[in-house]
Design a protein around this motif. Structure first.
Motif, PDB file in Angstrom:
ATOM      1  N   TYR A 111     -14.638  -0.083   4.548  1.00 52.13           N
ATOM      2  CA  TYR A 111     -13.775  -1.185   4.119  1.00 52.13           C
ATOM      3  C   TYR A 111     -14.149  -1.600   2.697  1.00 52.13           C
ATOM      4  O   TYR A 111     -15.311  -1.506   2.297  1.00 52.13           O
ATOM      5  CB  TYR A 111     -13.953  -2.409   5.026  1.00 52.13           C
ATOM      6  CG  TYR A 111     -13.631  -2.182   6.475  1.00 52.13           C
ATOM      7  CD1 TYR A 111     -12.368  -2.474   6.991  1.00 52.13           C
ATOM      8  CD2 TYR A 111     -14.600  -1.692   7.355  1.00 52.13           C
ATOM      9  CE1 TYR A 111     -12.079  -2.289   8.338  1.00 52.13           C
ATOM     10  CE2 TYR A 111     -14.320  -1.495   8.692  1.00 52.13           C
ATOM     11  CZ  TYR A 111     -13.055  -1.793   9.173  1.00 52.13           C
ATOM     12  OH  TYR A 111     -12.766  -1.602  10.514  1.00 52.13           O
ATOM     13  N   ASP A 168      -9.828   5.001   3.028  1.00 51.11           N
ATOM     14  CA  ASP A 168      -9.878   6.376   3.522  1.00 51.11           C
ATOM     15  C   ASP A 168     -11.139   7.083   3.059  1.00 51.11           C
ATOM     16  O   ASP A 168     -11.671   7.963   3.743  1.00 51.11           O
ATOM     17  CB  ASP A 168      -8.659   7.154   3.026  1.00 51.11           C
ATOM     18  CG  ASP A 168      -7.443   6.966   3.919  1.00 51.11           C
ATOM     19  OD1 ASP A 168      -7.595   6.448   5.044  1.00 51.11           O
ATOM     20  OD2 ASP A 168      -6.333   7.341   3.488  1.00 51.11           O
ATOM     21  N   SER A 217      -6.643   2.137   1.816  1.00 50.74           N
ATOM     22  CA  SER A 217      -5.574   2.750   2.612  1.00 50.74           C
ATOM     23  C   SER A 217      -4.785   1.765   3.456  1.00 50.74           C
ATOM     24  O   SER A 217      -3.967   2.180   4.275  1.00 50.74           O
ATOM     25  CB  SER A 217      -6.178   3.824   3.518  1.00 50.74           C
ATOM     26  OG  SER A 217      -7.177   3.272   4.368  1.00 50.74           O
ATOM     27  N   SER A 218      -5.007   0.467   3.285  1.00 51.76           N
ATOM     28  CA  SER A 218      -4.235  -0.523   4.040  1.00 51.76           C
ATOM     29  C   SER A 218      -3.932  -1.702   3.139  1.00 51.76           C
ATOM     30  O   SER A 218      -4.579  -1.887   2.097  1.00 51.76           O
ATOM     31  CB  SER A 218      -4.998  -0.997   5.282  1.00 51.76           C
ATOM     32  OG  SER A 218      -6.044  -1.888   4.917  1.00 51.76           O
ATOM     33  N   ASN A 219      -2.965  -2.489   3.528  1.00 53.63           N
ATOM     34  CA  ASN A 219      -2.738  -3.738   2.820  1.00 53.63           C
ATOM     35  C   ASN A 219      -3.929  -4.663   3.034  1.00 53.63           C
ATOM     36  O   ASN A 219      -4.611  -4.605   4.057  1.00 53.63           O
ATOM     37  CB  ASN A 219      -1.460  -4.410   3.296  1.00 53.63           C
ATOM     38  CG  ASN A 219      -0.224  -3.748   2.730  1.00 53.63           C
ATOM     39  OD1 ASN A 219      -0.251  -3.196   1.632  1.00 53.63           O
ATOM     40  ND2 ASN A 219       0.867  -3.779   3.477  1.00 53.63           N
ATOM     41  N   ILE A 258       0.811  -1.210   0.000  1.00 56.37           N
ATOM     42  CA  ILE A 258       0.000   0.000   0.000  1.00 56.37           C
ATOM     43  C   ILE A 258       0.848   1.265   0.000  1.00 56.37           C
ATOM     44  O   ILE A 258       0.429   2.308  -0.515  1.00 56.37           O
ATOM     45  CB  ILE A 258      -0.974  -0.002   1.219  1.00 56.37           C
ATOM     46  CG1 ILE A 258      -2.024   1.102   1.060  1.00 56.37           C
ATOM     47  CG2 ILE A 258      -0.201   0.126   2.516  1.00 56.37           C
ATOM     48  CD1 ILE A 258      -2.928   0.949  -0.123  1.00 56.37           C
ATOM     49  N   GLN A 259       2.075   1.214   0.527  1.00 59.39           N
ATOM     50  CA  GLN A 259       2.925   2.403   0.566  1.00 59.39           C
ATOM     51  C   GLN A 259       3.364   2.819  -0.828  1.00 59.39           C
ATOM     52  O   GLN A 259       3.356   4.003  -1.174  1.00 59.39           O
ATOM     53  CB  GLN A 259       4.143   2.139   1.455  1.00 59.39           C
ATOM     54  CG  GLN A 259       3.817   1.871   2.920  1.00 59.39           C
ATOM     55  CD  GLN A 259       3.055   3.007   3.570  1.00 59.39           C
ATOM     56  OE1 GLN A 259       3.340   4.183   3.337  1.00 59.39           O
ATOM     57  NE2 GLN A 259       2.073   2.678   4.400  1.00 59.39           N
ATOM     58  N   ALA A 266      -9.805  -4.713   3.164  1.00 63.47           N
ATOM     59  CA  ALA A 266      -8.830  -3.657   3.447  1.00 63.47           C
ATOM     60  C   ALA A 266      -9.583  -2.408   3.886  1.00 63.47           C
ATOM     61  O   ALA A 266     -10.758  -2.212   3.534  1.00 63.47           O
ATOM     62  CB  ALA A 266      -7.977  -3.355   2.224  1.00 63.47           C
ATOM     63  N   LYS A 267      -8.915  -1.547   4.635  1.00 65.93           N
ATOM     64  CA  LYS A 267      -9.517  -0.284   5.038  1.00 65.93           C
ATOM     65  C   LYS A 267      -9.519   0.701   3.869  1.00 65.93           C
ATOM     66  O   LYS A 267      -8.688   0.622   2.965  1.00 65.93           O
ATOM     67  CB  LYS A 267      -8.748   0.321   6.217  1.00 65.93           C
ATOM     68  CG  LYS A 267      -8.887  -0.449   7.515  1.00 65.93           C
ATOM     69  CD  LYS A 267      -8.138   0.252   8.640  1.00 65.93           C
ATOM     70  CE  LYS A 267      -8.311  -0.490   9.958  1.00 65.93           C
ATOM     71  NZ  LYS A 267      -7.602   0.175  11.070  1.00 65.93           N
ATOM     72  N   GLN A 293     -15.902   3.170  10.084  1.00 69.74           N
ATOM     73  CA  GLN A 293     -14.801   2.893   9.169  1.00 69.74           C
ATOM     74  C   GLN A 293     -15.344   2.257   7.892  1.00 69.74           C
ATOM     75  O   GLN A 293     -16.223   1.400   7.930  1.00 69.74           O
ATOM     76  CB  GLN A 293     -13.785   1.956   9.822  1.00 69.74           C
ATOM     77  CG  GLN A 293     -12.648   1.501   8.929  1.00 69.74           C
ATOM     78  CD  GLN A 293     -11.734   2.627   8.498  1.00 69.74           C
ATOM     79  OE1 GLN A 293     -11.224   3.374   9.338  1.00 69.74           O
ATOM     80  NE2 GLN A 293     -11.521   2.765   7.198  1.00 69.74           N
ATOM     81  N   MET A 343     -10.838  -6.758  10.277  1.00 73.35           N
ATOM     82  CA  MET A 343      -9.538  -6.988   9.640  1.00 73.35           C
ATOM     83  C   MET A 343      -8.809  -8.194  10.237  1.00 73.35           C
ATOM     84  O   MET A 343      -7.743  -8.584   9.756  1.00 73.35           O
ATOM     85  CB  MET A 343      -8.664  -5.745   9.760  1.00 73.35           C
ATOM     86  CG  MET A 343      -9.163  -4.549   8.977  1.00 73.35           C
ATOM     87  SD  MET A 343      -8.872  -4.707   7.192  1.00 73.35           S
ATOM     88  CE  MET A 343      -7.093  -4.484   7.131  1.00 73.35           C
TER      89      MET A 343
END
Length: 351
Positions: free
Chosen positions: A172, A197, A203-205, A150-151, A194-195, A170, A264
């Motif tokens: 997902y 934004d 926004s997450s793996n 994700i980065q 995954a989450k 949240q 998660m």
């Protein structure tokens, strides 16, 4: 009084593309009854808002949305809202769209690829409405990242059937994907979460929450989990998904139940299945969506079935009500056979 309606349907290219035998079903003139199938098509997505039912489907590279006050008339007032571009990652193979109203706007999640078959380039994309009208124009927000980095967002991984879950504030994304990209589409499919934004940004793996390991998931040719849909009943949260091969009669529905706080955490999902499967005359039930009757007192499932037990993807749409078990889980019962009359959704009968 009833009339017999004749449907001439093509058997899919999987079986050679020849005309198959005629399929019959009964259409009720009685305004308080309906008979399945209610339409041709597959991967039915129906959402209800402000007294209207919106149905979205793909056809000839375009996304069509229809609007109706009646759940059983899901293909009336149909409009083309978006078409595949002539170039890019999403120029081909448009699959399984979903229409969602999130944070005051309409979004369409879809699957597409740059080429195929083989279907090894499928990825998930998202569109956002230009107006408050879900049948208005849409802007493509691009491809969603469904990989492991994700980065950097490098090496995006095959994904289809993306849906969204809003839980405890949240957002997902949930989808069907491969563990790694492959050069064959005969690759097992798993469910990931995954989450997000916002509705267009993961926004997450990803985290794997289900793999096709049970006999009713592994099938005879390919092990598949796909078509995940969120279903809530009070504090109970479920993911209802499709298992086994979509082109065979064994296609069915499985269930994941959230038994912990964090979706998660894979250990917080409890699997059960099959929770809905075919019969001798209803084949390959799967890829469902859920809604309520016009007056809100009944829960209904929309799903597709195969027109024949033979391998192929010629399918039709069925509707029927379902109830809830004592433990809060859905009780879908058995699929209603084609031509069998059932009462229309509560509040829809206009005698």
């Amino acid at each position: 009084m009833k009339v017999i309606v004749t449907l001439l349907l093509l058997i899919s290219a999987f079986t050679g593309g020849a005309y198959g035998s005629t399929t019959y079903f009964e259409e009720d003139i009685d305004p308080c009854l309906l008979s399945n199938p209610v339409a041709d098509g597959q991967d039915p997505w129906i959402t209800k808002k402000d007294g209207y039912y919106y149905y979205i489907e793909t056809r000839n590279g375009g996304l069509y949305i229809s609007k109706s006050e009646n759940l059983s008339d899901i293909k009336t007032d149909e409009k083309l809202v978006w078409e595949l571009p002539e170039s890019g990652w999403n120029k081909s193979n448009l699959w399984a769209p979903e229409l969602h109203f999130i944070q005051g706007k309409w979004y369409i999640y879809y699957t597409a690829g740059k080429s195929g078959p083989p279907f090894i380039h499928q990825r998930s994309g998202v569109l956002v409405s230009e107006t408050d009208d879900p049948m208005g124009g849409y802007i493509d927000k691009g491809q969603l990242y469904t990989g492991n980095n994700i980065q950097t967002k490098e090496n995006n991984i095959w994904s289809i059937d993306l849906t969204v879950l809003e839980h405890n504030g949240q957002l997902y994304g949930i989808w069907s994907g491969w563990e790694d990209n492959r050069q064959t589409d005969k690759t097992p499919q798993h469910l990931y979460i995954a989450k997000m934004d916002n509705p267009w940004t993961i926004s997450s793996n990803r985290v794997k929450i289900s793999s096709p390991v049970e006999p009713w998931e592994t099938g005879s040719e390919l092990a598949i989990n796909e078509g995940a849909q969120v279903l809530k009943n009070g504090d109970n949260l479920f993911i209802i998904y499709s298992a086994s091969e979509s082109w065979l009669p064994a296609y069915n529905l499985g269930q994941l139940r959230l038994i912990g706080e964090d979706p998660m955490n894979p250990d917080n999902w409890e699997k059960k299945g099959p929770v809905f499967e075919g019969t001798e005359d209803v084949h390959g039930v799967g890829h469902a969506s859920f809604t309520t009757s016009p007056d809100g007192t009944e829960h209904w499932i929309a799903y597709h079935t195969k027109i024949s037990p033979d391998p192929g993807w010629e399918r039709v749409i069925h509707l029927q009500p379902f109830s809830w078990s004592r433990d809060g889980s859905p009780n879908f019962g058995d699929p209603v056979s084609g031509g069998i009359s059932i009462p229309k959704p509560s509040g829809a009968c206009k005698e």
